[in-house]
Scaffold this motif. Sequence first.
Motif, mmCIF file in Angstrom:
data_model
loop_
_atom_site.group_PDB
_atom_site.id
_atom_site.type_symbol
_atom_site.label_atom_id
_atom_site.label_comp_id
_atom_site.label_asym_id
_atom_site.label_seq_id
_atom_site.Cartn_x
_atom_site.Cartn_y
_atom_site.Cartn_z
ATOM 1 N N ARG A 146 0.823 -1.211 0.000
ATOM 2 C CA ARG A 146 0.000 0.000 0.000
ATOM 3 C C ARG A 146 0.856 1.259 0.000
ATOM 4 O O ARG A 146 0.592 2.207 -0.736
ATOM 5 C CB ARG A 146 -0.930 0.021 1.212
ATOM 6 N N GLU A 147 1.877 1.266 0.831
ATOM 7 C CA GLU A 147 2.739 2.443 0.914
ATOM 8 C C GLU A 147 3.468 2.674 -0.405
ATOM 9 O O GLU A 147 3.555 3.816 -0.891
ATOM 10 C CB GLU A 147 3.751 2.266 2.041
ATOM 11 N N PHE A 148 3.972 1.607 -1.000
ATOM 12 C CA PHE A 148 4.721 1.750 -2.243
ATOM 13 C C PHE A 148 3.830 2.321 -3.338
ATOM 14 O O PHE A 148 4.223 3.276 -4.026
ATOM 15 C CB PHE A 148 5.278 0.393 -2.677
ATOM 16 N N TYR A 149 2.635 1.759 -3.525
ATOM 17 C CA TYR A 149 1.793 2.210 -4.634
ATOM 18 C C TYR A 149 1.163 3.573 -4.353
ATOM 19 O O TYR A 149 0.819 4.302 -5.298
ATOM 20 C CB TYR A 149 0.745 1.150 -4.981
ATOM 21 N N GLY A 150 1.035 3.932 -3.071
ATOM 22 C CA GLY A 150 0.610 5.290 -2.764
ATOM 23 C C GLY A 150 1.622 6.307 -3.259
ATOM 24 O O GLY A 150 1.270 7.325 -3.864
ATOM 25 N N GLN A 151 2.894 6.043 -3.033
ATOM 26 C CA GLN A 151 3.957 6.935 -3.502
ATOM 27 C C GLN A 151 4.137 6.829 -5.012
ATOM 28 O O GLN A 151 4.365 7.842 -5.695
ATOM 29 C CB GLN A 151 5.259 6.600 -2.776
ATOM 30 N N TRP A 152 4.037 5.618 -5.522
ATOM 31 C CA TRP A 152 4.215 5.379 -6.964
ATOM 32 C C TRP A 152 3.195 6.168 -7.780
ATOM 33 O O TRP A 152 3.542 6.814 -8.778
ATOM 34 C CB TRP A 152 4.097 3.881 -7.226
ATOM 35 N N ALA A 153 1.935 6.125 -7.368
ATOM 36 C CA ALA A 153 0.885 6.825 -8.115
ATOM 37 C C ALA A 153 1.133 8.326 -8.162
ATOM 38 O O ALA A 153 0.815 8.992 -9.163
ATOM 39 C CB ALA A 153 -0.483 6.541 -7.493
ATOM 40 N N ARG A 154 1.705 8.866 -7.131
ATOM 41 C CA ARG A 154 1.938 10.313 -7.064
ATOM 42 C C ARG A 154 3.133 10.750 -7.908
ATOM 43 O O ARG A 154 3.408 11.951 -8.006
ATOM 44 C CB ARG A 154 2.070 10.742 -5.600
ATOM 45 N N ARG A 155 3.821 9.819 -8.506
ATOM 46 C CA ARG A 155 4.884 10.149 -9.457
ATOM 47 C C ARG A 155 4.393 10.063 -10.911
ATOM 48 O O ARG A 155 5.189 10.180 -11.843
ATOM 49 C CB ARG A 155 6.080 9.219 -9.252
ATOM 50 N N ALA A 156 3.095 9.870 -11.098
ATOM 51 C CA ALA A 156 2.532 9.851 -12.446
ATOM 52 C C ALA A 156 2.706 11.216 -13.108
ATOM 53 O O ALA A 156 2.767 12.249 -12.433
ATOM 54 C CB ALA A 156 1.059 9.477 -12.394
ATOM 55 N N LYS A 157 2.774 11.220 -14.422
ATOM 56 C CA LYS A 157 2.939 12.459 -15.176
ATOM 57 C C LYS A 157 1.753 12.665 -16.116
ATOM 58 O O LYS A 157 1.262 11.730 -16.735
ATOM 59 C CB LYS A 157 4.236 12.410 -15.990
ATOM 60 N N ALA A 158 1.329 13.926 -16.195
ATOM 61 C CA ALA A 158 0.304 14.299 -17.166
ATOM 62 C C ALA A 158 0.998 14.570 -18.494
ATOM 63 O O ALA A 158 1.704 15.577 -18.639
ATOM 64 C CB ALA A 158 -0.461 15.519 -16.686
ATOM 65 N N VAL A 159 0.846 13.673 -19.452
ATOM 66 C CA VAL A 159 1.527 13.801 -20.738
ATOM 67 C C VAL A 159 0.585 14.236 -21.853
ATOM 68 O O VAL A 159 1.018 14.497 -22.978
ATOM 69 C CB VAL A 159 2.221 12.478 -21.125
ATOM 70 N N ALA A 160 -0.711 14.312 -21.547
ATOM 71 C CA ALA A 160 -1.699 14.778 -22.522
ATOM 72 C C ALA A 160 -2.870 15.362 -21.745
ATOM 73 O O ALA A 160 -3.017 15.139 -20.532
ATOM 74 C CB ALA A 160 -2.152 13.642 -23.428
#
Length: 387
Positions: A146-160
């Motif tokens: 849970r902790e890993f994917y919570g941080q992982w999702a917040r590194r997503a980028k808006a590319v379009a």
Amino acid sequence: MGGGGAARAEGEAIPDGARPGGAYDRYVARLAAEDKFSGVVLLSYRGRTVLSRSYGMADQERGIRNHEGVAFNLSSAGKPFGPVALLQLVERGEVRLWETVGRYLTGFPPEIADKVTIHHLLTGTSGLESPPEDLARIFGSREEVREFYGQWARRAKAVAAPGTPTHHAGVEVVVPAQIVEAVTGMTYWDYVQENIFARCGMTGTGFYTRPQWLTDEHIAHSYMRQADGTRVDAVRNLDKGSPDPFHPGKNPGRSFVDQPGDGGFATAPDLVRFARALTEEGTVLSRPYAELATAPQRPKPPQGGGFAARTGPAPVPADAAFGSYTMPVGLVGGAWLKGRAGANPGSVASWNVYPDSGWVGVILANHDDVPFRELIEREIRAVTGRP
């Protein structure tokens, strides 16, 4: 050797190809004899089993055979549980589809928090790009996942721009699951277990952990093909990975438990229960919201070959293909086909609903080399009577 049987349900409505001994049954038996299928196939008509066959071993080391009561790794075939969970909250007025990520979650940049809506996420039109994943990482607990994917999702980028179709973006699955957690105060896994699996009577289905996978005789082990031609038990060989070029080195056993919003394990009869609950019975959602869950949201062409195609729309010429809420749906021969497929190293899974005729088809397998797209196509031909 095959197992299982059939109920003679309104025989005049059963296409010959779907019956025991019919073309589909013979095809699966041939695959099993050629070491190209290990698992379970099931065809259900209006809630009654017409064809059920089991082949191969769930656990070779312990000599446990596959059967209807064995749960298989779902991979992307478990993704629709997330939208159903979220739509339950929408139905209760606790979530609104047009609201943005930032309404429910913190830590996202403004271009995501203030512009990407829940509807964008569920329809695969967020314009987001997922961060790379460390496929070699071995997780040790649910909390770590849970902790890993919570941080992982917040590194997503808006590319379009929001509204732009994306391609299999994992954050579009993880973020809605995190919204479920934020609104309910429960983990995604516990919420789905209580509000979907339990309500549907899916007693053999769950987000099982690696220790459960190792010890429970009712969970099929996934056998990955290696570059040297051998197969290895994924969960017992965490040092081994898949040579699949789309997910090089991946081993599903390293996850400890599937990330929120994805995967899980299910038996074939349980997937029939979920399909009927969603499309016929109103068990998990009232009928209007259940229809919304599987309604065509945007047109999309059938996908090409490769790993991504194995989790995409049905591999048959369609009158029209659409994306719905994390599910491909389409018109085949003028009738709706709705469902989801998934693939992981060492396993494939598919459940299809034919709402116009009352059929449900399930395919679950636990080793590589299954001709998955052709197998789904054979199911469709058997159920619809197509040549």
